[in-house]
Write an enzyme that holds these catalytic residues in place. Structure first.
Site, PDB file in Angstrom:
ATOM      1  N   SER A   1       5.667  58.122  54.230  1.00 61.00           N
ATOM      2  CA  SER A   1       4.221  58.023  54.416  1.00 61.00           C
ATOM      3  C   SER A   1       3.830  56.562  54.325  1.00 61.00           C
ATOM      4  O   SER A   1       4.399  55.803  53.538  1.00 61.00           O
ATOM      5  CB  SER A   1       3.516  58.828  53.328  1.00 61.00           C
ATOM      6  OG  SER A   1       2.222  58.311  53.116  1.00 61.00           O
TER       7      SER A   1
ATOM      8  N   GLU B   1       8.777  70.197  60.860  1.00 63.07           N
ATOM      9  CA  GLU B   1       7.411  70.563  61.265  1.00 63.07           C
ATOM     10  C   GLU B   1       7.274  70.571  62.789  1.00 63.07           C
ATOM     11  O   GLU B   1       6.611  71.432  63.367  1.00 63.07           O
ATOM     12  CB  GLU B   1       6.400  69.585  60.671  1.00 63.07           C
ATOM     13  CG  GLU B   1       6.305  69.692  59.156  1.00 63.07           C
ATOM     14  CD  GLU B   1       5.447  68.579  58.573  1.00 63.07           C
ATOM     15  OE1 GLU B   1       4.321  68.861  58.150  1.00 63.07           O
ATOM     16  OE2 GLU B   1       5.900  67.417  58.547  1.00 63.07           O
TER      17      GLU B   1
ATOM     18  N   LYS C   1       6.605  59.535  49.156  1.00 69.48           N
ATOM     19  CA  LYS C   1       6.751  60.672  50.055  1.00 69.48           C
ATOM     20  C   LYS C   1       7.959  60.645  50.972  1.00 69.48           C
ATOM     21  O   LYS C   1       8.364  59.602  51.466  1.00 69.48           O
ATOM     22  CB  LYS C   1       5.486  60.834  50.907  1.00 69.48           C
ATOM     23  CG  LYS C   1       4.336  61.240  50.057  1.00 69.48           C
ATOM     24  CD  LYS C   1       3.443  62.277  50.604  1.00 69.48           C
ATOM     25  CE  LYS C   1       4.018  63.536  51.139  1.00 69.48           C
ATOM     26  NZ  LYS C   1       2.964  64.396  51.632  1.00 69.48           N
TER      27      LYS C   1
ATOM     28  N   HIS D   1       6.534  89.344  51.132  1.00 63.02           N
ATOM     29  CA  HIS D   1       5.160  88.836  50.944  1.00 63.02           C
ATOM     30  C   HIS D   1       5.153  87.447  50.310  1.00 63.02           C
ATOM     31  O   HIS D   1       4.195  87.063  49.653  1.00 63.02           O
ATOM     32  CB  HIS D   1       4.310  89.784  50.080  1.00 63.02           C
ATOM     33  CG  HIS D   1       4.437  91.225  50.447  1.00 63.02           C
ATOM     34  ND1 HIS D   1       3.553  91.877  51.285  1.00 63.02           N
ATOM     35  CD2 HIS D   1       5.381  92.149  50.115  1.00 63.02           C
ATOM     36  CE1 HIS D   1       3.933  93.136  51.436  1.00 63.02           C
ATOM     37  NE2 HIS D   1       5.053  93.329  50.747  1.00 63.02           N
TER      38      HIS D   1
END
Ligand code: ARG
Length: 465
Positions: free
Chosen positions: A282, A295, A288, A161
């Site tokens: 970024s 992804e 970043k 979970h």
């Protein structure tokens, strides 16, 4: 006077030329040119068989073979001119052959139809891509095994979970993915066997009156046997569907791994660091480092499953045998294969270049009362408590630790005794994550010894096939 249809392959009965819109919806050459190599290979095998069976003369067959080889080299050096009015790869090749060898080119299509031709070409294309998929999967499995070998005994939090559950080893977690990708590999091997029956010679749908030798062409093209039913042979696209479904299942597995890597690389987890080569920055936030590669791997399953569902719906309800609907199988399978392999290679690249923060993993593995089950097991094993009661006592120890805002391992013996007086100081020896993972030595468990056994098994398995 009406204009005659100019199509040299089927224009005989037509009096009018095709409407440009007809041509636009009908033509597949823009994408099925990817079948050129397979188409020529199939034609060469067919010509050789026609000649061996005395259906065409050996001198015609020789001219056809040479012409086909010339076309192959034209295609390979990009000098071949593909024409939309010639619809597809089969007719483009045949029309060019006619230009090279003259009218005898027309003999190549004896005892064959584009229906068995396209099924054969596409099967060979998919078969090549099964083989490539197998190699790409093995590369990925090898990288996971090497990660597992490095960290066979590194502790990390195991989750259910997405909550801290029990400590596990890094090697064990990596080997979980080896099992998943290993099942995908077995699906690849299995589906390739099922695919490997040759449709060539089924002709339009009913077979042919010519004395062809389907075993000879099947053998020449690397098939195990000719397909047994000519109607099925030209209307079957199961092999495309199996490719897309296995690709989708594998992409789903890739997406789960990609998701874990994204989570683990975040500032909140810091379990791993992506190599710069597989990250991006970024344009506004200078600090970043984004996991774009992971992804995108995570996203590919959408595209692959879309291809699978798309072709499945094209095939649904189609009457036997061939229907032109089936031309719609190609773009999805080509696109899916490209993206599937890109995803596999990307994941292999990411994983071979990550840095694992072993200390952070170890520290995180003891958080969230992760050794609570070990305490309960100790109460069962040493104090002979029924597991349910041991569970309850441990729950009370967790509650006590929670009120004291400390970990289970920080409770003193007397604090523990205040919950259950029979507890002895022997319990202190099990209150650590290393003991926890070492103790889970059941078959397939997280203990480093078990992980090393699985690594050994997989290394041997990979050298075998
Ligand atoms: N381009 C067609 C396809 O991909 C080839 C087969 C055409 N057959 C036919 N009878 N029109 O399906």
């Amino acid at each position: 006077m009406t204009k005659k249809n100019s199509n040299p392959m089927w224009g005989g009965r037509f009096t009018e030329a095709s409407d440009p819109i007809m041509e636009a919806i009908n033509a597949s050459i823009d994408f099925d040119k990817r079948l050129a190599t397979q188409d020529i290979e199939g034609s060469r095998a067919h010509a050789a068989m026609l000649s061996a069976q005395g259906i065409i003369s050996s001198s015609d067959a020789e001219a056809i073979q040479e012409g086909l080889l010339t076309i192959l080299s034209e295609i390979n050096n990009n000098s071949f001119e593909f024409s939309t009015s010639l619809e597809d790869i089969h007719m483009n090749v045949e029309a060019r052959l006619k230009k090279i060898v003259g009218d005898k080119a027309g003999k190549l299509h004896t005892a064959r139809s584009r229906n068995d031709q396209v099924a054969t070409d596409l099967k060979m294309w998919v078969r090549d891509h099964w083989d490539a998929a197998g190699c790409a999967l093995k590369d990925l499995i090898r990288v996971l095994i090497s990660q597992a070998e490095h960290g066979a005994d590194w502790t990390m939090p195991g989750f259910t979970h997405l909550q801290s559950a029990q400590p596990v080893t890094w090697g064990h977690h990596m080997m979980a993915y080896v099992e998943m990708f290993g099942r995908d590999l077995s699906r690849v091997i299995d589906a390739r066997i099922r695919l490997n029956e040759c449709p060539l010679g089924a002709a339009a749908l009913a077979g042919t009156s010519f004395p062809i030798d389907r075993h000879m062409t099947a053998r020449a093209l690397g098939f195990d046997r000719p397909s047994a039913n000519s109607i099925d042979a030209v209307s079957d696209r199961d092999f495309v569907l199996e490719f897309l479904s296995v690709a989708s299942i594998n992409a789903m597995h890739l997406s789960r791994l990609a998701e874990e890597l994204v989570i683990w690389s975040s500032a909140q987890f810091k379990f791993i660091v992506f190599n710069d080569r597989f990250s991006t920055g970024s344009s506004i936030m200078p600090q970043k480092k984004n996991p774009d590669a992971a992804e995108l791997v995570r996203a590919k399953v959408g595209r692959l499953l879309g291809a699978y569902v798309g072709v499945l719906i094209v095939m649904k309800g189609l009457p036997l045998a061939y229907s032109k609907d089936m031309q719609e199988d190609k773009e999805p399978v080509f696109d899916a294969a490209d993206n599937w392999f890109l995803a596999l290679k990307t994941m292999t690249g990411i994983l071979s270049n990550i840095t694992v923060n072993r200390e952070i993993l170890a520290a995180a593995s003891s958080e969230g009362f992760s050794i609570a089950t070990d305490v309960a097991d100790w109460l069962v094993q040493k104090l002979d408590l029924p597991f349910r009661e041991a569970h309850h006592v441990t729950g009370q120890l967790v509650a006590l630790a929670e009120t004291k805002k400390c970990d289970l391992t920080d409770l003193t013996l007397s604090e523990m005794k205040s919950v259950y007086s029979d507890i002895t100081e022997e319990i202190l020896s099990i209150l650590n994550v290393n003991h926890s993972v070492q103790s889970r030595n059941s078959y397939g468990g997280t203990a480093p010894d078990q992980v090393r056994l699985q690594i050994k098994y997989w290394k041997e398995k990979l050298t075998k096939n």
